[in-house]
Motif scaffolding. Structure first.
Motif, PDB file in Angstrom:
ATOM      1  N   THR A   1       0.611  -1.404   0.341  1.00  0.00           N
ATOM      2  CA  THR A   1       0.159   0.020  -0.061  1.00  0.00           C
ATOM      3  C   THR A   1       1.072   1.295   0.069  1.00  0.00           C
ATOM      4  O   THR A   1       0.811   2.378  -0.587  1.00  0.00           O
ATOM      5  CB  THR A   1      -0.839  -0.242   1.901  1.00  0.00           C
ATOM      6  N   VAL A   2       1.102   1.555   0.365  1.00  0.00           N
ATOM      7  CA  VAL A   2       2.967   2.221   1.172  1.00  0.00           C
ATOM      8  C   VAL A   2       3.566   2.753  -0.862  1.00  0.00           C
ATOM      9  O   VAL A   2       3.792   3.579  -0.909  1.00  0.00           O
ATOM     10  CB  VAL A   2       4.157   2.396   2.129  1.00  0.00           C
ATOM     11  N   TRP A   3       4.252   1.160  -1.142  1.00  0.00           N
ATOM     12  CA  TRP A   3       4.546   1.692  -2.062  1.00  0.00           C
ATOM     13  C   TRP A   3       3.499   1.913  -3.330  1.00  0.00           C
ATOM     14  O   TRP A   3       4.259   2.935  -4.034  1.00  0.00           O
ATOM     15  CB  TRP A   3       5.140   0.318  -3.102  1.00  0.00           C
ATOM     16  N   PHE A   4       2.515   1.152  -3.301  1.00  0.00           N
ATOM     17  CA  PHE A   4       1.328   1.336  -4.428  1.00  0.00           C
ATOM     18  C   PHE A   4       1.014   3.146  -4.118  1.00  0.00           C
ATOM     19  O   PHE A   4       1.261   4.012  -5.009  1.00  0.00           O
ATOM     20  CB  PHE A   4       0.817   1.280  -4.532  1.00  0.00           C
TER      21      PHE A   4
ATOM     22  N   GLY B   1      -2.682   3.786  -7.055  1.00  0.00           N
ATOM     23  CA  GLY B   1      -2.073   5.014  -6.630  1.00  0.00           C
ATOM     24  C   GLY B   1      -2.692   5.943  -5.655  1.00  0.00           C
ATOM     25  O   GLY B   1      -2.444   6.068  -4.257  1.00  0.00           O
ATOM     26  N   LEU B   2      -4.222   6.433  -6.585  1.00  0.00           N
ATOM     27  CA  LEU B   2      -4.569   7.024  -5.290  1.00  0.00           C
ATOM     28  C   LEU B   2      -4.869   6.328  -4.324  1.00  0.00           C
ATOM     29  O   LEU B   2      -5.464   7.026  -2.883  1.00  0.00           O
ATOM     30  CB  LEU B   2      -5.459   7.920  -6.095  1.00  0.00           C
ATOM     31  N   ALA B   3      -5.709   5.225  -4.629  1.00  0.00           N
ATOM     32  CA  ALA B   3      -6.254   4.487  -2.954  1.00  0.00           C
ATOM     33  C   ALA B   3      -5.777   4.179  -2.634  1.00  0.00           C
ATOM     34  O   ALA B   3      -6.059   4.211  -1.132  1.00  0.00           O
ATOM     35  CB  ALA B   3      -6.718   3.342  -4.202  1.00  0.00           C
ATOM     36  N   SER B   4      -4.321   4.044  -2.948  1.00  0.00           N
ATOM     37  CA  SER B   4      -3.408   3.435  -1.603  1.00  0.00           C
ATOM     38  C   SER B   4      -3.145   5.099  -0.680  1.00  0.00           C
ATOM     39  O   SER B   4      -2.737   4.137   0.399  1.00  0.00           O
ATOM     40  CB  SER B   4      -1.594   2.915  -2.527  1.00  0.00           C
TER      41      SER B   4
ATOM     42  N   PRO C   1      -9.214  -3.306   7.531  1.00  0.00           N
ATOM     43  CA  PRO C   1      -9.121  -4.041   5.759  1.00  0.00           C
ATOM     44  C   PRO C   1      -8.898  -3.049   4.608  1.00  0.00           C
ATOM     45  O   PRO C   1      -8.276  -3.199   3.466  1.00  0.00           O
ATOM     46  CB  PRO C   1     -10.617  -5.187   5.669  1.00  0.00           C
ATOM     47  N   VAL C   2      -9.886  -1.496   4.691  1.00  0.00           N
ATOM     48  CA  VAL C   2      -9.688  -0.998   3.347  1.00  0.00           C
ATOM     49  C   VAL C   2      -8.446  -0.195   3.187  1.00  0.00           C
ATOM     50  O   VAL C   2      -7.946   0.087   1.841  1.00  0.00           O
ATOM     51  CB  VAL C   2     -11.208   0.467   3.247  1.00  0.00           C
ATOM     52  N   GLY C   3      -7.157  -0.666   4.110  1.00  0.00           N
ATOM     53  CA  GLY C   3      -5.836   0.276   4.165  1.00  0.00           C
ATOM     54  C   GLY C   3      -5.253  -0.921   3.218  1.00  0.00           C
ATOM     55  O   GLY C   3      -4.698   0.042   2.234  1.00  0.00           O
ATOM     56  N   VAL C   4      -5.408  -1.886   3.107  1.00  0.00           N
ATOM     57  CA  VAL C   4      -5.211  -3.102   2.316  1.00  0.00           C
ATOM     58  C   VAL C   4      -5.430  -3.695   1.212  1.00  0.00           C
ATOM     59  O   VAL C   4      -4.968  -4.649   0.794  1.00  0.00           O
ATOM     60  CB  VAL C   4      -4.489  -4.332   3.442  1.00  0.00           C
ATOM     61  N   LEU C   5      -7.167  -2.597   1.093  1.00  0.00           N
ATOM     62  CA  LEU C   5      -7.960  -3.268  -0.255  1.00  0.00           C
ATOM     63  C   LEU C   5      -7.574  -3.706  -1.700  1.00  0.00           C
ATOM     64  O   LEU C   5      -7.477  -5.145  -2.331  1.00  0.00           O
ATOM     65  CB  LEU C   5      -8.875  -2.418  -0.014  1.00  0.00           C
TER      66      LEU C   5
END
Lengths: 296, 272
Positions: free
Chosen positions: A38-41, A266-269, B116-120
């Motif tokens: 997530t952080v990377w994306f 990217g934005l979602a992450s 969960p939404v943080g890692v979706l």
């Protein structure tokens, strides 16, 4: 009292490692892999609709996210949703815990009925509320309004967020009640009796004995509910889809829109990272409290 | 009537009124399941010719049992897996504590705080690339890991309550660890293990974030099937009600049975 079994200690540090290994390893992977992804994306330009265009993009996603009015509106929606549900469930749960602690006819059955909503799957409870209860012409509430000669409320178009709050609070009120009722059981009856003898009325007993006794259980309820309520999703998904406009789009739903409807990974992450940070602010307090409890 | 019986009567009346109001949507849903679609959207009425048509139709048209089977496989599968992984871990934390045990327990709790939404996004992409999207295996893996911290914690609190002397006595009689666990620990803590398992089943059965996002036609469990009634194509209230009633009935019973022990698991032992 808690001393380890003598022969267990001799085997030394290897056994716990082997026994706990699978659980710890799996949880570590479950946490660290998606988290670092997530952080990377979030630092990439990465849109599934534009393959081959991915590149490191620094903080652009964050800059875009924080200037997006949708983020701020979704943050406010998230806070309103969490705040209102907390107020309703904690105040309601405390009062109901006092009520259902009293002796009365059929208490066991009444308690079972009251905690039931907590066990209904969120998609079912949201749809039952949306249709059977809140439908502007055929719902039970519209019928009730008619009986009392009032205009039926068009819940999901005129009060969308209130509707979601009602549904979510209905699911979580039983949770608060269940926890607080359990905590009530350890209330010292002698202390209550003594206070009564000294002339304290029921209201004084509630504020000076019951409430202080429930303080810890209440904070546990608040923190656990916050963690779940920060990411309410299914109830919004099946009723309003975040609308009208952005009226019921909370942070979780916004991330879902950006990721699986706009394909902007990217934005979602970047949004995901914000959600993780928010949840962790709450989590720190909860973990501390549980840690304190582990001592005794 | 004396003052105190009058008071008790009043309290009972109030409590039952509250219970009625809170339970009403569930009651109404159960009732609506036995109506025709026309009766379902008519003015509320307790008197109507009951019919099982909606139940039959839910099964015929939508293949309800396929979704139910997915729910059963995924929630029981993930629960069994989680118990298998968690029992050794909780055993060692409760009976062979080291100075790291407390830290490990708290760390496990903290993994539950990851929204969960943080890692979706990464989970979705990982599942897409490994072919786990819309499979029962994929959902089972997610649910196992999702519930693992709660299962470890709950088992730990139950194991810790067991008097240490009992296991020690077994060891004196020459039982090895496996025998000790199999013949003493598991039978003695069976009620605790059962309620831990039930809580895990309930949480998986009702989970609706991952099931909505990671499944579509093949592996969709009941939460996702019920969600399909949200389409605005028509009002199928009786069918929605029949399907929901079937979907929640077993879990309601599980919940009622384990409500007391469940508090421990839901609060990580902070409220007993």
């Amino acid at each position: 009292m808690n001393k380890p079994i003598a022969s267990g200690r001799k085997v030394g540090g290897l056994r716990p490692l082997a026994l706990q290994g699978p659980a710890v390893t799996l949880l570590f992977l479950w946490m660290i892999v998606p988290l670092s992804m997530t952080v990377w994306f979030s630092l990439q330009r990465y849109n599934l609709l534009m393959p081959g265009m991915d590149e490191f993009d620094g903080l652009t996603n964050y800059r875009y996210l924080f200037t997006d009015p949708a983020l701020w509106s979704s943050m406010i929606t998230t806070l309103l949703l969490v705040g209102w549900v907390l107020v309703i469930t904690v105040v309601g749960g405390t009062l109901l815990a006092v009520l259902f602690q009293q002796e009365f006819f059929g208490r066991g059955i009444a308690r079972v009925l009251v905690i039931s909503p907590f066990f209904v799957m969120p998609t079912a409870s949201a749809l039952v509320w949306k249709n059977l209860m809140m439908h502007p012409s055929n719902g039970v509430l519209a019928w009730l309004a008619g009986v009392f000669g009032m205009e039926p409320i068009n819940w999901f178009s005129s009060l969308p967020l209130t509707s979601i709050v009602i549904i979510v609070a209905w699911q979580w009120l039983p949770f608060a009640l269940l926890i607080l009722l359990t905590a009530m059981q350890s209330l010292d009856e002698d202390q209550v009796e003594a206070a009564r003898m000294d002339g304290a009325g029921p209201i004084a007993v509630f504020f000076f004995i019951t409430l202080p006794h429930l303080k810890r259980a209440i904070s546990v309820v608040i923190m656990i509910e916050m963690i779940f309520l920060l990411t309410v999703f299914a109830e919004i998904f099946v009723t309003t889809s975040g609308g009208p406009g952005l009226a019921t789009t909370n942070l979780a739903y916004l991330i879902y829109i950006r990721a699986l409807l706009d394909y902007d990974v990217g934005l979602a992450s970047a949004g995901g990272v914000v959600a993780i940070v928010l949840a962790n602010i709450v989590a720190i307090f909860l973990v501390r409290m549980v840690a304190k409890n582990l001592e005794d | 009537m004396t003052n105190s019986t009058l008071r008790r009567f009043g309290i009972g009346l109030l409590a039952w009124a509250v219970a009625f109001v809170i339970f009403f949507p569930i009651f109404w849903m159960m009732l609506t399941g036995f109506k025709t679609e026309a009766d379902a959207i008519a003015d509320p009425s307790l008197i109507f010719p009951p019919t099982l048509d909606s139940y039959a139709e839910v099964q015929q048209r939508a293949d309800y049992f396929k979704f139910a089977l997915n729910s059963v496989i995924v929630s029981f599968g993930s629960t069994i897996l989680a118990l298998l992984i968690a029992i050794p871990s909780a055993y060692s934390m409760a009976f062979l504590p080291t100075k790291r045990t407390k830290g490990t327990l708290l760390w496990m709790l903290s993994t539950k705080m990851l929204p969960p939404v943080g890692v979706l996004v990464p989970i979705y992409l990982l599942f897409r690339d490994t072919g786990l999207l819309d499979t029962r295996t994929g959902l089972t893996i997610v649910y196992t890991l999702m519930n693992l911290p709660i299962v470890v914690w709950m088992l730990y609190t139950f194991f810790k309550d067991l008097p240490k002397d009992i296991l020690e006595a077994g060891r004196m009689d020459g039982a090895n660890t496996l025998q000790e666990v199999w013949h003493l620990l598991l039978p003695l803590t069976l009620p605790g293990i059962a309620s831990t398992g039930l809580l895990s089943v309930i949480l998986s059965w009702n989970e609706a974030f991952w099931s909505l996002n990671l499944t579509s036609s093949q592996a969709a469990p009941l939460t996702a099937y019920i969600a399909s009634f949200s389409s605005p194509e028509g009002l199928f209230w009786a069918k929605l009600s029949a399907a929901s009633t079937m979907a929640i009935a077993p879990i309601l019973v599980f919940g009622w049975l384990t409500q007391k022990q469940m508090v421990r698991g839901l609060t990580f032992g902070a409220v007993k």
